[in-house]
Structures are given as structure tokens and as C-alpha cells.
Write a protein that holds these residues in place. Structure first.
Motif, short mmCIF file in Angstrom:
data_model
loop_
_atom_site.label_atom_id
_atom_site.label_comp_id
_atom_site.label_asym_id
_atom_site.label_seq_id
_atom_site.Cartn_x
_atom_site.Cartn_y
_atom_site.Cartn_z
N THR A 1 20.10 40.06 -74.59
CA THR A 1 18.87 40.16 -73.84
C THR A 1 18.28 39.00 -73.31
OG1 THR A 1 18.50 42.12 -75.75
CG2 THR A 1 16.53 41.13 -74.62
N LEU A 2 17.80 39.37 -71.93
CA LEU A 2 17.26 38.15 -71.05
C LEU A 2 15.78 38.64 -71.13
CD1 LEU A 2 20.01 38.45 -68.34
CD2 LEU A 2 20.00 36.91 -70.44
N ALA A 3 14.84 37.49 -71.44
CA ALA A 3 13.64 37.63 -71.32
C ALA A 3 13.03 36.89 -70.26
CB ALA A 3 12.93 37.30 -72.84
N GLU A 4 13.84 36.21 -69.56
CA GLU A 4 13.32 35.10 -68.63
C GLU A 4 12.43 35.64 -67.52
OE1 GLU A 4 14.87 31.09 -66.69
OE2 GLU A 4 16.25 32.97 -66.50
N GLU A 5 12.89 36.77 -66.91
CA GLU A 5 12.45 37.51 -65.52
C GLU A 5 11.23 37.90 -65.89
OE1 GLU A 5 13.30 36.90 -62.56
OE2 GLU A 5 14.99 35.89 -62.99
N TRP A 6 11.08 38.76 -67.30
CA TRP A 6 9.77 39.39 -67.80
C TRP A 6 8.83 38.14 -67.87
CZ3 TRP A 6 6.10 39.10 -71.71
CH2 TRP A 6 5.41 40.28 -71.73
N CYS A 7 9.14 37.08 -68.69
CA CYS A 7 8.40 35.98 -68.77
C CYS A 7 7.79 35.28 -67.32
CB CYS A 7 8.80 34.94 -69.61
SG CYS A 7 9.02 35.43 -71.37
N PHE A 8 8.57 35.39 -66.41
CA PHE A 8 8.14 34.80 -65.08
C PHE A 8 7.06 35.73 -64.54
CE2 PHE A 8 12.40 32.57 -64.24
CZ PHE A 8 11.81 31.52 -64.53
N GLY A 9 7.23 36.88 -64.82
CA GLY A 9 6.33 38.04 -64.32
C GLY A 9 4.93 37.83 -65.01
N TYR A 10 5.24 37.68 -66.43
CA TYR A 10 3.85 37.54 -66.90
C TYR A 10 3.34 36.47 -66.54
CZ TYR A 10 0.69 37.96 -71.12
OH TYR A 10 -0.57 38.42 -71.92
N VAL A 11 3.75 35.29 -66.49
CA VAL A 11 3.11 33.90 -65.81
C VAL A 11 2.54 34.22 -64.59
CG1 VAL A 11 3.48 31.38 -65.24
CG2 VAL A 11 4.52 32.47 -67.58
N ARG A 12 2.93 35.09 -63.69
CA ARG A 12 2.67 35.45 -62.26
C ARG A 12 1.35 36.14 -62.55
NH1 ARG A 12 5.04 36.79 -56.88
NH2 ARG A 12 6.88 35.79 -57.95
N GLY A 13 1.38 37.18 -63.44
CA GLY A 13 0.12 37.96 -63.49
C GLY A 13 -1.04 37.27 -64.38
N VAL A 14 -0.75 36.29 -64.93
CA VAL A 14 -1.87 35.62 -65.63
C VAL A 14 -2.35 34.77 -64.59
CG1 VAL A 14 -2.08 33.34 -67.12
CG2 VAL A 14 -1.09 35.49 -67.97
N ALA A 15 -1.52 34.08 -63.56
CA ALA A 15 -2.05 33.27 -62.60
C ALA A 15 -3.09 34.13 -61.61
CB ALA A 15 -0.84 32.42 -61.70
N ILE A 16 -2.72 35.14 -61.31
CA ILE A 16 -3.32 36.10 -60.30
C ILE A 16 -4.79 36.53 -60.94
CG2 ILE A 16 -3.29 38.16 -59.12
CD1 ILE A 16 -1.76 36.12 -57.99
N ALA A 17 -4.61 36.78 -62.42
CA ALA A 17 -5.89 37.38 -63.04
C ALA A 17 -6.71 36.23 -63.45
CB ALA A 17 -5.46 38.01 -64.35
N ASN A 18 -6.37 34.92 -62.94
CA ASN A 18 -7.31 33.93 -63.32
C ASN A 18 -7.54 33.66 -64.71
OD1 ASN A 18 -7.55 32.77 -60.31
ND2 ASN A 18 -8.88 34.35 -60.11
N TRP A 19 -6.79 33.75 -65.54
CA TRP A 19 -6.98 33.55 -67.14
C TRP A 19 -7.79 32.29 -67.13
CZ3 TRP A 19 -3.89 36.39 -71.43
CH2 TRP A 19 -3.89 37.46 -71.13
N PRO A 20 -8.71 32.13 -68.37
CA PRO A 20 -9.20 31.04 -68.43
C PRO A 20 -8.03 30.01 -69.16
CG PRO A 20 -9.93 32.54 -70.26
CD PRO A 20 -9.06 33.39 -69.22
N PRO A 21 -8.32 28.80 -69.19
CA PRO A 21 -7.27 27.77 -69.63
C PRO A 21 -6.91 27.99 -71.07
CG PRO A 21 -8.92 26.49 -68.41
CD PRO A 21 -9.26 27.85 -68.51
N LEU A 22 -5.96 27.72 -71.57
CA LEU A 22 -5.73 27.74 -73.24
C LEU A 22 -6.39 26.65 -73.78
CD1 LEU A 22 -1.69 28.55 -73.37
CD2 LEU A 22 -3.43 30.07 -74.17
N PRO A 23 -6.52 26.72 -75.06
CA PRO A 23 -7.06 25.66 -75.73
C PRO A 23 -6.09 24.34 -75.79
CG PRO A 23 -7.60 27.63 -77.00
CD PRO A 23 -6.76 27.85 -75.85
N ALA A 24 -6.40 23.15 -75.88
CA ALA A 24 -5.56 21.99 -75.69
C ALA A 24 -4.40 22.24 -76.60
CB ALA A 24 -6.35 20.83 -76.20
N VAL A 25 -4.62 22.57 -77.96
CA VAL A 25 -3.30 22.77 -78.94
C VAL A 25 -2.40 23.70 -78.45
CG1 VAL A 25 -2.84 23.61 -81.15
CG2 VAL A 25 -4.76 21.93 -80.54
N GLN A 26 -2.64 24.93 -78.03
CA GLN A 26 -2.04 25.77 -77.64
C GLN A 26 -1.33 25.66 -76.27
OE1 GLN A 26 -5.07 26.92 -78.83
NE2 GLN A 26 -4.32 28.05 -80.28
N ALA A 27 -2.17 24.93 -75.36
CA ALA A 27 -1.33 24.45 -74.12
C ALA A 27 -0.36 23.58 -74.28
CB ALA A 27 -2.77 24.01 -73.22
N GLY A 28 -0.88 22.57 -75.23
CA GLY A 28 0.36 21.51 -75.56
C GLY A 28 1.72 22.09 -76.14
#
Length: 181
Positions: A149-176
Motif C-alpha cells: 500500500t502506497l500512502a505517499e500520494e494521498w499524503c501529498f494531496g492532504y498537505v496540498r489541501g491543508v495549504a489551500i485551506a490556510n490551516w493554522p500552524p501546528l503547535p511547536a511540539v507537533q510541528a517538530g
């Protein structure tokens, strides 16, 4: 950057025209209400519908576009789980890297948009009613006689969607933690 937009296109996702030839094309509009806050008409996509989406992505896509159904599923999952609703005028051109393609005809563009909205509505309903049963559309491939099972393309799409939706930044711990991945 694969998961987001081309660097030159990242800054262009505002309320300006989204086409290569703005005078000849306006983004198609959904025929039914889109996800959040609207009554949803659920008509899950059939296998032939997913094949049609894949064909359109291949026909009109380029290096900055969503590449396949797995990536589009991740993208739509991010949009429907976003803290804020994203307008069709923002999310639709972002499928194509920021600019709508030059469609052969508007019926084709409208049919593609209708399939997208149906899939988004299905995803939104799944996440709202039974998030534990949600199943992402990962790709599978065979490697050394085993299905992988390849999850990479799905994850690329999710990250693209997060960028378009202008999600707030993650807290420092989770971002790290995410950065280490």
C-alpha cells in the motif's frame, strides 16, 4: 514542491481570474451545494466515476497538478476536515496547480466538478457520521510478489489541501514531530 503549488503560483491564489485565458473561461460552479453547512445529496462515486476522474487528471494535469485519485482523495479529505470552508474558486484551480486547464468544452469541466463535489460530500458525510470507519483511497502496487500500500500520494494531496485551506500552524511540539517525518 510536489505537495503544494509551484513557487510562482503560490502567491497567485487570491480572488484574481484562475485561467490561462480568463476572458474565455470562468470556473464551473457546483450544481449542488458543497460540503460544510449545506444539505448534502449523497451519491457516492462508482468505480467508473473514479476512472473518469483519473482520466481527466491525466488529460489536463501537469507537474504542478494533482496527479491521481489517491492524491485528490487526500486533498478533498483535508478540505472537508478543514476548520474553515474553502470556496470552489480557491480549491478547484488548486487541483491544477493554481490555474484551470483549457477545457475542451464546458460540459466536460462541469461533469468533472460534479464528480468532485459528490466525492467531497461523501467524504464529509463519512467523517461526520463515522470517522473511525473512514478509509483513505491509497494506491496499491506489487513488489516482489507482495501487494504494498502506497500512502505517499494521498499524503501529498492532504498537505496540498491543508495549504489551500490556510490551516493554522501546528503547535511547536507537533510541528517538530511532523518535521522529523
Amino acid at each position: 514542491p510536489k505537495a503544494g503549488l509551484a513557487p510562482a503560483q503560490e502567491k497567485t491564489l487570491d480572488k484574481t481570474p484562475y485561467t490561462r485565458h480568463p476572458s474565455r473561461f470562468k470556473p464551473p460552479q457546483p450544481r449542488r451545494a458543497t460540503f460544510k453547512g449545506h444539505a448534502m445529496q449523497l451519491h457516492p462515486l462508482a468505480p467508473a466515476d473514479f476512472d473518469a476522474i483519473e482520466a481527466i487528471l491525466l488529460q489536463y494535469g501537469d507537474d504542478h497538478s494533482v496527479l491521481n485519485m489517491a492524491e485528490l482523495d487526500g486533498y478533498f479529505t483535508a478540505l472537508v476536515s478543514s476548520p474553515a470552508q474553502v470556496d470552489v474558486a480557491e480549491w478547484f484551480p488548486a487541483i491544477w496547480g493554481g490555474q484551470n486547464p483549457e477545457w475542451d468544452n464546458m460540459d466536460e469541466a462541469q461533469a468533472f466538478l460534479d464528480l468532485c463535489v459528490r466525492h467531497m460530500n461523501t467524504l464529509a458525510a463519512q467523517l461526520a457520521t463515522d470517522a473511525q470507519a473512514f478509509k483513505a483511497r491509497f494506491d496499491d502496487t506489487e513488489h516482489q510478489g507482495q501487494v504494498v500500500t502506497l500512502a505517499e500520494e494521498w499524503c501529498f494531496g492532504y498537505v496540498r489541501g491543508v495549504a489551500i485551506a490556510n490551516w493554522p500552524p501546528l503547535p511547536a511540539v507537533q510541528a517538530g514531530q511532523l518535521e522529523r517525518i
